[in-house]
Enzyme design. Sequence first.
Site, PDB file in Angstrom:
ATOM      1  N   ASP A 196      -4.390  -8.407   2.289  1.00 38.19           N
ATOM      2  CA  ASP A 196      -3.679  -7.912   3.481  1.00 38.19           C
ATOM      3  C   ASP A 196      -4.036  -8.742   4.713  1.00 38.19           C
ATOM      4  O   ASP A 196      -3.204  -9.019   5.564  1.00 38.19           O
ATOM      5  CB  ASP A 196      -4.027  -6.443   3.731  1.00 38.19           C
ATOM      6  CG  ASP A 196      -3.330  -5.542   2.710  1.00 38.19           C
ATOM      7  OD1 ASP A 196      -2.387  -6.041   2.045  1.00 38.19           O
ATOM      8  OD2 ASP A 196      -3.738  -4.379   2.575  1.00 38.19           O
ATOM      9  N   CYS A 197      -5.322  -9.121   4.809  1.00 38.68           N
ATOM     10  CA  CYS A 197      -5.737  -9.881   5.987  1.00 38.68           C
ATOM     11  C   CYS A 197      -5.486 -11.387   5.837  1.00 38.68           C
ATOM     12  O   CYS A 197      -5.352 -12.103   6.824  1.00 38.68           O
ATOM     13  CB  CYS A 197      -7.192  -9.598   6.316  1.00 38.68           C
ATOM     14  SG  CYS A 197      -8.263  -9.538   4.875  1.00 38.68           S
ATOM     15  N   TYR A 198      -5.463 -11.853   4.591  1.00 36.05           N
ATOM     16  CA  TYR A 198      -5.201 -13.276   4.327  1.00 36.05           C
ATOM     17  C   TYR A 198      -4.058 -13.373   3.320  1.00 36.05           C
ATOM     18  O   TYR A 198      -4.286 -13.530   2.118  1.00 36.05           O
ATOM     19  CB  TYR A 198      -6.447 -13.959   3.749  1.00 36.05           C
ATOM     20  CG  TYR A 198      -7.597 -14.082   4.721  1.00 36.05           C
ATOM     21  CD1 TYR A 198      -7.566 -15.052   5.724  1.00 36.05           C
ATOM     22  CD2 TYR A 198      -8.712 -13.267   4.600  1.00 36.05           C
ATOM     23  CE1 TYR A 198      -8.629 -15.179   6.614  1.00 36.05           C
ATOM     24  CE2 TYR A 198      -9.784 -13.390   5.479  1.00 36.05           C
ATOM     25  CZ  TYR A 198      -9.738 -14.336   6.477  1.00 36.05           C
ATOM     26  OH  TYR A 198     -10.783 -14.471   7.341  1.00 36.05           O
TER      27      TYR A 198
END
Lengths: 502, 128
Positions: free
Chosen positions: A129-131
């Site tokens: 989700d963050c990367y």
Amino acid sequence: MTKSIEEINLKIRDGSAVVVTAEEMPDIVSELGEEGALREVDVVTTGTFGAMCSSGAFLNFGHADPPIRMERIWLNNVEAYAGIAAVDAYIGATQESTTEGSTYGGAHVLEDLVSGKQIELRAISKGTDCYPRRTITTELLLEDLNQAVMVNPRNAYQCYNAVINRSDRTLNTYMGMLLSNQGNISYSGAGLLSPLANDPHFNLIGSGVPLFLGGGEGVIVGEGTQSSPSNGFGTVMVSGDLNSMSPDYLRAASFTGYGVSLYVGLGIPLPMLNVEAVRNCAVRDEDLITSIVDYGTPRRDRPVVRTVSYAELKSGQVEIDGEMVRTSSMSSYSRARKVAHELKSLVEAGSFMVALPTRRIDTGKRSHPMRETRQTPRIREIMNAGVTTITEDESVKTAARKLLRGETNHLPVIDAEGKLVGIITTYDVSKSVLLKGESMKVSEIMSKKVVVVSPDEPVDVAAQRLEQYNISALPVVDSDHHVIGILNAVDLGKLFSKRWQP
Amino acid sequence: MKLFLTIQRDVLKRPLISQVVLETGVLINVERAHIDANEGWVLIDLPEKEETRISSRLTELGVEVKKLENAVLYDEHECVECGACLSICPQEVFSFDADYHLVIKEERCVLCGQCVCACPHQALSIRQ
């Protein structure tokens, strides 16, 4: 008399420090005496330039958009370790290219970066989700990286074994090409110019000491991996900024049949604080003794053929069993000198200070071998003890019958005392039938040069030997040359496929 | 001095070198020889002053004769003067001067190629 480090740095700053190389120091000490040399000389510079496999660099690439947490990274198709955060990697010098094999590796990536060449980065990720990004390919120059920090776990060996090969075939090793039957000797190290040889008790060399690394200024991190100063094999871990380095002092190498390594130019300036420092820097090649070890024995503990001084090694030939054997150096003495002279100029120009260790290196330490909880299988455990043999005087026809009955392709040939004298294969038998019918004797068609193994050798040695000689079976013989079994490639293959899979 | 002889298939079967030795009385040393399907080559060593005589006779006999020059190709930018080549060369082509700089006596080379494999910096190659 003693001098303080502040005193010496003051002189370096105002350009009045007297700096000599470790090569010049022994004669100065002989001429002026230790006290006289201490008064005269402020700094002694050392240098070495050789293959230092244990080298590499941490690289930070910055974030891409959309960002990626790079899980596996390749730089010019050489894999770098990416198990550290999202956009960092460690490229190790000996890692080989996935496309070019041992002709290009991590060392070449480092040399290319330092030479200003463009590097291709490829990376993959599972996406989070963050990367969210899953793949990236981009071209980079050294200047595009946020950090490129060389960290070499083990450099500047205090002393290194010289090597010889007493086996009957040429060996390709990390010490270069070793000719068979003690055809040559290979050694490494700069002798009297070597940094650690001039401070064997680690009085001046330790954490926080500045050094010349790859053409730039670096720092000693501390004890090197595998460091073993108590028996004269100390090492240091060093670090420096790749941006300050130059391909003059950082050179990739590729050893035929072995792989990739990095030649590193490294020098440490030693402040002459007291008589002991002076005495240590008065060391000559004649005083530096190492062992000549037989690499023909493929085991950890290899037999020592003799001890030798660096003076003898550098002379170009060394006597072994009454015969002069030529020597080759793997490290460059002319470049080691260049390092020591370059460092001398830097100190004289006031642009390189000296410092004392902030933490001392343990000189009592001795590295020990790996703890192995599972012994590698020995030949005895996997050999076929029910080996069918034949004697020299039997006929080829008997041999053919035995080969068929034994469902084997190899028959060790023994004499009346049961000792191995040759080997015949189904190929030999077929050939002899074609040539002269079946009236021949085994002794007429057998191969007399038999490659064998002994029951206590590790199976890995047998695997290597089968490959080297391009054969498919090895008779197992005891110390009296009696045949006690046979090992064939198929059994070995089964063992290896079960034993270890990546 | 050394001459590099290239010999075509049809000429190859005749004992040319022996013939030239007998005719001229010059002692020729065969240092290397290689024969494949179409042609062969032989590297010979002979006294410098006999070069013209031997060359012209061999040429008459159908051999292509080339003087062996610059046998060792040396890349000074790649070389770091380690000395790995010194002990592995059967002809002692490589040595160090008093300052540990590499000296190459390429006139001794017999094109064995051992140094090409032994050089960790890929600085050496052999003229084909």
